[in-house]
Design an enzyme around this catalytic site. Structure first.
Site, mmCIF file in Angstrom:
data_model
loop_
_atom_site.group_PDB
_atom_site.id
_atom_site.type_symbol
_atom_site.label_atom_id
_atom_site.label_comp_id
_atom_site.label_asym_id
_atom_site.label_seq_id
_atom_site.Cartn_x
_atom_site.Cartn_y
_atom_site.Cartn_z
ATOM 1 N N HIS A 96 40.319 37.518 41.946
ATOM 2 C CA HIS A 96 39.005 37.007 41.562
ATOM 3 C C HIS A 96 39.030 35.482 41.619
ATOM 4 O O HIS A 96 39.959 34.867 41.109
ATOM 5 C CB HIS A 96 38.658 37.479 40.155
ATOM 6 C CG HIS A 96 37.429 36.842 39.615
ATOM 7 N ND1 HIS A 96 36.238 36.831 40.314
ATOM 8 C CD2 HIS A 96 37.181 36.175 38.463
ATOM 9 C CE1 HIS A 96 35.332 36.191 39.611
ATOM 10 N NE2 HIS A 96 35.885 35.772 38.488
ATOM 11 N N HIS B 16 36.254 31.744 41.894
ATOM 12 C CA HIS B 16 34.921 31.140 41.960
ATOM 13 C C HIS B 16 34.923 30.142 43.121
ATOM 14 O O HIS B 16 34.428 29.026 42.983
ATOM 15 C CB HIS B 16 34.594 30.401 40.658
ATOM 16 C CG HIS B 16 34.694 31.242 39.416
ATOM 17 N ND1 HIS B 16 34.935 30.713 38.175
ATOM 18 C CD2 HIS B 16 34.567 32.585 39.238
ATOM 19 C CE1 HIS B 16 34.957 31.700 37.270
ATOM 20 N NE2 HIS B 16 34.747 32.841 37.893
ATOM 21 N N ASP C 101 36.438 40.951 62.731
ATOM 22 C CA ASP C 101 37.819 41.418 62.641
ATOM 23 C C ASP C 101 38.180 41.833 61.219
ATOM 24 O O ASP C 101 38.668 42.927 60.972
ATOM 25 C CB ASP C 101 38.793 40.276 62.992
ATOM 26 C CG ASP C 101 38.804 39.922 64.472
ATOM 27 O OD1 ASP C 101 38.266 40.694 65.278
ATOM 28 O OD2 ASP C 101 39.370 38.848 64.795
ATOM 29 N N HIS D 128 28.144 34.299 40.192
ATOM 30 C CA HIS D 128 29.476 34.281 39.589
ATOM 31 C C HIS D 128 30.572 33.876 40.578
ATOM 32 O O HIS D 128 31.112 32.782 40.484
ATOM 33 C CB HIS D 128 29.740 35.659 38.959
ATOM 34 C CG HIS D 128 31.022 35.725 38.197
ATOM 35 N ND1 HIS D 128 31.309 36.739 37.320
ATOM 36 C CD2 HIS D 128 32.109 34.925 38.188
ATOM 37 C CE1 HIS D 128 32.506 36.528 36.794
ATOM 38 N NE2 HIS D 128 33.009 35.433 37.307
ATOM 39 N N TYR E 27 45.832 44.737 66.643
ATOM 40 C CA TYR E 27 46.296 43.354 66.512
ATOM 41 C C TYR E 27 47.588 43.256 65.694
ATOM 42 O O TYR E 27 47.816 44.051 64.789
ATOM 43 C CB TYR E 27 45.179 42.551 65.821
ATOM 44 C CG TYR E 27 45.527 41.139 65.487
ATOM 45 C CD1 TYR E 27 45.454 40.143 66.461
ATOM 46 C CD2 TYR E 27 45.924 40.791 64.206
ATOM 47 C CE1 TYR E 27 45.762 38.837 66.137
ATOM 48 C CE2 TYR E 27 46.224 39.484 63.884
ATOM 49 C CZ TYR E 27 46.155 38.512 64.851
ATOM 50 O OH TYR E 27 46.456 37.232 64.531
HETATM 51 ZN ZN LIG Z 1 34.890 34.703 37.036
#
Ligand SMILES: [Zn+2]
Length: 215
Positions: free
Chosen positions: A94, A96, A119, A159, A213
């Site tokens: 995660h 930002h 791709d 977010h 690939y």
């Molecule tokens: Zn966050």
């Protein structure tokens, strides 16, 4: 417990600041051990240079604390929700990151306008709806958004980015590529309206890259 995964997670966390995906303590990576179903995740509020294997936190797949000196990331419930609902996923990231989050502030997907995106993502990087931090609501939006797409990453409205992979390293790669493509899309929109790539060509790009690939 899970020492090798903790070490790997320390190394992978360093990729986030190295690739300019995070500021201060924001952003996190977790890894699921497929044998025990235990999850190793970043401790809450610890800066990236101070992360060590001992400081990583182990929780079970329901987010219950198992081992560690620190509290786990505030996104732990969402990471665990993703692992419970996407059984092929062993890594979640995660961030930002800036350009991708700029798209998220408009609730906008990142359009598939380069062959590299075809791709890697097989189409647009979709944007899911708004969810508050703390519980598993974010995880629910991520699962629902990723299920409607081939992309290993999605945006969350207002977010940031969630990326997943069959390993934590693959999830980190998807997070890096998401930001790279978001920056390209940003520049492309500044020049006007980008040319589309035909869906049949996106299918061919995705198929070749995923199946042919590499070594
Ligand atoms: Zn966050």
């Amino acid at each position: 417990m899970l020492e090798a995964l903790k070490e790997e997670l320390v190394q992978l966390h360093q990729e986030l600041p190295r690739n300019n995906l995070v500021a201060w303590t924001s952003g996190n990576v977790s890894v699921r051990d497929p044998e025990s179903n235990l999850v190793v995740i970043k401790p809450s509020g610890v800066r990236f240079p101070e992360l060590t294997a001992e400081r990583m936190v182990v929780v079970d797949i329901n987010g219950r604390f198992v081992e560690g000196e620190y509290k786990p990331s505030s996104d732990t419930a969402s990471h665990c929700y993703i692992y419970r609902h996407l059984p092929d996923v062993c890594g979640v990231v995660h961030t930002h990151s800036r350009y991708a989050t700029a798209f998220a502030t408009h609730g906008r997907s990142i359009p598939c306008i380069t062959t590299a995106m075809g791709d890697e993502f097989g189409g647009d990087i979709p944007c899911g709806g708004f969810a508050l931090i703390g519980g598993e609501e974010i995880g629910q939006v991520v699962v629902e958004t990723l299920r409607g797409s081939r992309s290993p990453a999605c945006l969350l409205q207002s977010h940031g980015v969630f990326a997943v992979g069959a390993s934590a390293a693959k999830a980190v790669k998807a997070a890096v590529m998401t930001e790279d493509n978001a920056a390209i899309a940003w520049a492309s929109f500044a020049l006007g309206t980008p040319l589309p790539i035909a869906p049949a060509d996106i299918d061919k790009l995705y198929d070749r890259y995923q199946n042919v690939y590499g070594q």
